[in-house]
Motif scaffolding. Structure first.
Motif, PDB file in Angstrom:
ATOM      1  N   ARG A  78       0.839  -1.200   0.000  1.00 22.39           N
ATOM      2  CA  ARG A  78       0.000   0.000   0.000  1.00 22.39           C
ATOM      3  C   ARG A  78       0.873   1.248   0.000  1.00 22.39           C
ATOM      4  NH1 ARG A  78      -2.801   1.310   4.981  1.00 22.39           N
ATOM      5  NH2 ARG A  78      -2.793  -0.920   5.282  1.00 22.39           N
ATOM      6  N   VAL A  79       1.938   1.238   0.816  1.00 20.47           N
ATOM      7  CA  VAL A  79       2.911   2.331   0.848  1.00 20.47           C
ATOM      8  C   VAL A  79       4.291   1.707   0.621  1.00 20.47           C
ATOM      9  CG1 VAL A  79       3.917   4.179   2.235  1.00 20.47           C
ATOM     10  CG2 VAL A  79       1.499   3.616   2.503  1.00 20.47           C
ATOM     11  N   PRO A  80       4.839   1.810  -0.608  1.00 19.40           N
ATOM     12  CA  PRO A  80       6.178   1.260  -0.842  1.00 19.40           C
ATOM     13  C   PRO A  80       7.188   1.933   0.090  1.00 19.40           C
ATOM     14  CG  PRO A  80       5.141   1.875  -2.912  1.00 19.40           C
ATOM     15  CD  PRO A  80       4.271   2.405  -1.816  1.00 19.40           C
ATOM     16  N   SER A  81       8.027   1.107   0.724  1.00 20.51           N
ATOM     17  CA  SER A  81       8.918   1.628   1.760  1.00 20.51           C
ATOM     18  C   SER A  81      10.334   1.095   1.607  1.00 20.51           C
ATOM     19  CB  SER A  81       8.405   1.252   3.145  1.00 20.51           C
ATOM     20  OG  SER A  81       7.104   1.756   3.350  1.00 20.51           O
ATOM     21  N   ILE A  82      11.265   1.844   2.181  1.00 21.97           N
ATOM     22  CA  ILE A  82      12.656   1.436   2.314  1.00 21.97           C
ATOM     23  C   ILE A  82      12.840   0.983   3.758  1.00 21.97           C
ATOM     24  CG2 ILE A  82      15.041   2.302   2.415  1.00 21.97           C
ATOM     25  CD1 ILE A  82      14.125   2.038  -0.418  1.00 21.97           C
ATOM     26  N   GLY A  83      13.496  -0.152   3.941  1.00 24.97           N
ATOM     27  CA  GLY A  83      13.800  -0.628   5.291  1.00 24.97           C
ATOM     28  C   GLY A  83      15.127  -0.033   5.738  1.00 24.97           C
ATOM     29  N   VAL A  84      15.109   0.696   6.853  1.00 22.20           N
ATOM     30  CA  VAL A  84      16.324   1.287   7.409  1.00 22.20           C
ATOM     31  C   VAL A  84      16.695   0.481   8.650  1.00 22.20           C
ATOM     32  CG1 VAL A  84      17.349   3.349   8.430  1.00 22.20           C
ATOM     33  CG2 VAL A  84      15.741   3.574   6.535  1.00 22.20           C
ATOM     34  N   VAL A  85      17.919  -0.039   8.648  1.00 20.90           N
ATOM     35  CA  VAL A  85      18.395  -0.879   9.745  1.00 20.90           C
ATOM     36  C   VAL A  85      19.412  -0.087  10.559  1.00 20.90           C
ATOM     37  CG1 VAL A  85      19.533  -3.040  10.350  1.00 20.90           C
ATOM     38  CG2 VAL A  85      18.048  -2.936   8.344  1.00 20.90           C
ATOM     39  N   MET A  86      19.159   0.005  11.867  1.00 19.52           N
ATOM     40  CA  MET A  86      20.058   0.704  12.788  1.00 19.52           C
ATOM     41  C   MET A  86      20.381  -0.239  13.931  1.00 19.52           C
ATOM     42  SD  MET A  86      17.956   4.289  12.977  1.00 19.52           S
ATOM     43  CE  MET A  86      16.402   3.494  13.308  1.00 19.52           C
ATOM     44  N   ALA A 105      15.612  -1.973  -0.267  1.00 19.36           N
ATOM     45  CA  ALA A 105      14.294  -1.914  -0.901  1.00 19.36           C
ATOM     46  C   ALA A 105      13.607  -3.269  -0.861  1.00 19.36           C
ATOM     47  CB  ALA A 105      14.438  -1.437  -2.351  1.00 19.36           C
ATOM     48  N   SER A 106      14.289  -4.289  -0.343  1.00 24.28           N
ATOM     49  CA  SER A 106      13.741  -5.641  -0.304  1.00 24.28           C
ATOM     50  C   SER A 106      12.993  -5.884   1.004  1.00 24.28           C
ATOM     51  CB  SER A 106      14.878  -6.662  -0.431  1.00 24.28           C
ATOM     52  OG  SER A 106      14.404  -7.952  -0.134  1.00 24.28           O
ATOM     53  N   PRO A 107      11.691  -6.133   0.942  1.00 27.72           N
ATOM     54  CA  PRO A 107      10.962  -6.450   2.179  1.00 27.72           C
ATOM     55  C   PRO A 107      11.409  -7.775   2.785  1.00 27.72           C
ATOM     56  CG  PRO A 107       9.509  -6.655   0.281  1.00 27.72           C
ATOM     57  CD  PRO A 107      10.803  -6.104  -0.217  1.00 27.72           C
ATOM     58  N   TYR A 108      11.962  -8.681   1.971  1.00 25.65           N
ATOM     59  CA  TYR A 108      12.447  -9.957   2.497  1.00 25.65           C
ATOM     60  C   TYR A 108      13.680  -9.734   3.377  1.00 25.65           C
ATOM     61  CZ  TYR A 108       9.581 -11.831  -1.363  1.00 25.65           C
ATOM     62  OH  TYR A 108       8.561 -12.117  -2.226  1.00 25.65           O
ATOM     63  N   GLU A 109      14.598  -8.896   2.904  1.00 26.56           N
ATOM     64  CA  GLU A 109      15.792  -8.592   3.699  1.00 26.56           C
ATOM     65  C   GLU A 109      15.413  -7.827   4.964  1.00 26.56           C
ATOM     66  OE1 GLU A 109      20.294  -6.838   3.058  1.00 26.56           O
ATOM     67  OE2 GLU A 109      18.770  -6.397   1.552  1.00 26.56           O
ATOM     68  N   THR A 110      14.462  -6.914   4.851  1.00 33.44           N
ATOM     69  CA  THR A 110      13.975  -6.176   6.015  1.00 33.44           C
ATOM     70  C   THR A 110      13.406  -7.145   7.047  1.00 33.44           C
ATOM     71  OG1 THR A 110      13.434  -4.265   4.619  1.00 33.44           O
ATOM     72  CG2 THR A 110      12.390  -4.364   6.772  1.00 33.44           C
ATOM     73  N   GLN A 111      12.635  -8.125   6.594  1.00 28.89           N
ATOM     74  CA  GLN A 111      12.059  -9.112   7.506  1.00 28.89           C
ATOM     75  C   GLN A 111      13.140  -9.934   8.193  1.00 28.89           C
ATOM     76  OE1 GLN A 111       8.729  -9.411   8.313  1.00 28.89           O
ATOM     77  NE2 GLN A 111       9.519 -10.758   9.889  1.00 28.89           N
ATOM     78  N   ASP A 112      14.209 -10.256   7.475  1.00 30.48           N
ATOM     79  CA  ASP A 112      15.314 -11.006   8.088  1.00 30.48           C
ATOM     80  C   ASP A 112      15.916 -10.232   9.255  1.00 30.48           C
ATOM     81  OD1 ASP A 112      14.982 -13.088   6.331  1.00 30.48           O
ATOM     82  OD2 ASP A 112      16.618 -12.464   4.994  1.00 30.48           O
ATOM     83  N   LEU A 114      14.342  -7.916  11.002  1.00 28.50           N
ATOM     84  CA  LEU A 114      13.322  -7.863  12.052  1.00 28.50           C
ATOM     85  C   LEU A 114      13.297  -9.154  12.860  1.00 28.50           C
ATOM     86  CD1 LEU A 114      10.347  -6.161  10.196  1.00 28.50           C
ATOM     87  CD2 LEU A 114      11.412  -5.351  12.290  1.00 28.50           C
ATOM     88  N   ASP A 115      13.493 -10.284  12.189  1.00 30.69           N
ATOM     89  CA  ASP A 115      13.467 -11.578  12.869  1.00 30.69           C
ATOM     90  C   ASP A 115      14.604 -11.740  13.857  1.00 30.69           C
ATOM     91  OD1 ASP A 115      11.200 -12.293  11.526  1.00 30.69           O
ATOM     92  OD2 ASP A 115      12.220 -13.547  10.035  1.00 30.69           O
ATOM     93  N   SER A 116      15.757 -11.118  13.571  1.00 31.76           N
ATOM     94  CA  SER A 116      16.897 -11.291  14.467  1.00 31.76           C
ATOM     95  C   SER A 116      16.659 -10.610  15.812  1.00 31.76           C
ATOM     96  CB  SER A 116      18.175 -10.749  13.825  1.00 31.76           C
ATOM     97  OG  SER A 116      18.208  -9.336  13.888  1.00 31.76           O
ATOM     98  N   GLY A 117      15.936  -9.503  15.829  1.00 35.80           N
ATOM     99  CA  GLY A 117      15.649  -8.803  17.073  1.00 35.80           C
ATOM    100  C   GLY A 117      16.827  -8.035  17.640  1.00 35.80           C
TER     101      GLY A 117
END
Length: 188
Positions: A78-86, A105-112, A114-117
């Motif tokens: 719905r809203v294309p997003s960039i995943g920013v990892v800090m 720009a990959s939601p799959y990499e962003t999810q990876d 997020l999964d690590s915590g």
């Protein structure tokens, strides 16, 4: 490591606000991206009371031809997003408590991530120009994978496998035989 097909510098805008609990002194949130930005190291952009926005860092957004399916998934949101990892700063002399690791720009990499915590991951909406650049990249490099249906083998799965097991184990105490079939053998 594979070489990127396209690499674009992205400036990351981070908002620092006072924490709402006694355990977190500050709250960090990625709130914007600046495509094509120059180098930066926590350059203050705006201050509103205790809230401060910084151009925290400039990282490379790398697009790979092998990840076009993921980019399509991200663009269809719905809203294309960039995943920013800090993550928490490892250098005690760092200007701030967090450091920007990457933007994707990959939601799959962003999810990876997020999964690590272990990291702080924020989604920042893409500007229209960046959406167009990624869409053009996908149009140029995406190849649909042909679905190949796996064929079943001809093994019969309905056959009774009574007495299967180690030949050294006597058949009356065979661990693979059901108790009901052992009872029938003893009575006969």
């Amino acid at each position: 490591m594979r070489p990127p097909q396209v690499s674009l510098p992205l400036g990351i805008v981070i908002r620092k606000m006072p924490g709402v609990t006694r355990w977190a002194r500050w709250s960090w949130k990625a709130v914007g991206i600046l495509p094509g930005a120059g180098p930066a190291d926590w350059h203050e952009m705006r201050r509103d009371g205790d809230a401060v926005e910084y151009h925290a860092a400039t990282v490379q957004l790398e697009l790979y031809a092998s990840d076009t399916e993921a980019y399509l998934t991200g663009l269809s949101a719905r809203v294309p997003s960039i995943g920013v990892v800090m993550r928490d700063a490892t250098d005690p002399d760092a200007a701030e408590d967090v450091e920007v690791v990457l933007a994707t720009a990959s939601p799959y990499e962003t999810q990876d991530y997020l999964d690590s915590g272990e990291e702080i991951v924020e989604l920042v909406p893409m500007p229209e120009g960046l959406v167009a650049l990624i869409r053009d990249f996908v149009d140029a490099h995406h190849e649909d994978e042909v679905f190949v249906k796996r064929r079943r083998d001809k093994k019969r799965i309905d056959a009774q496998e009574d007495g299967v097991g180690d030949a050294r184990i006597p058949q009356l105490t065979d661990v693979y035989r059901s108790p009901g079939s052992q009872k029938r053998r003893v009575l006969h």
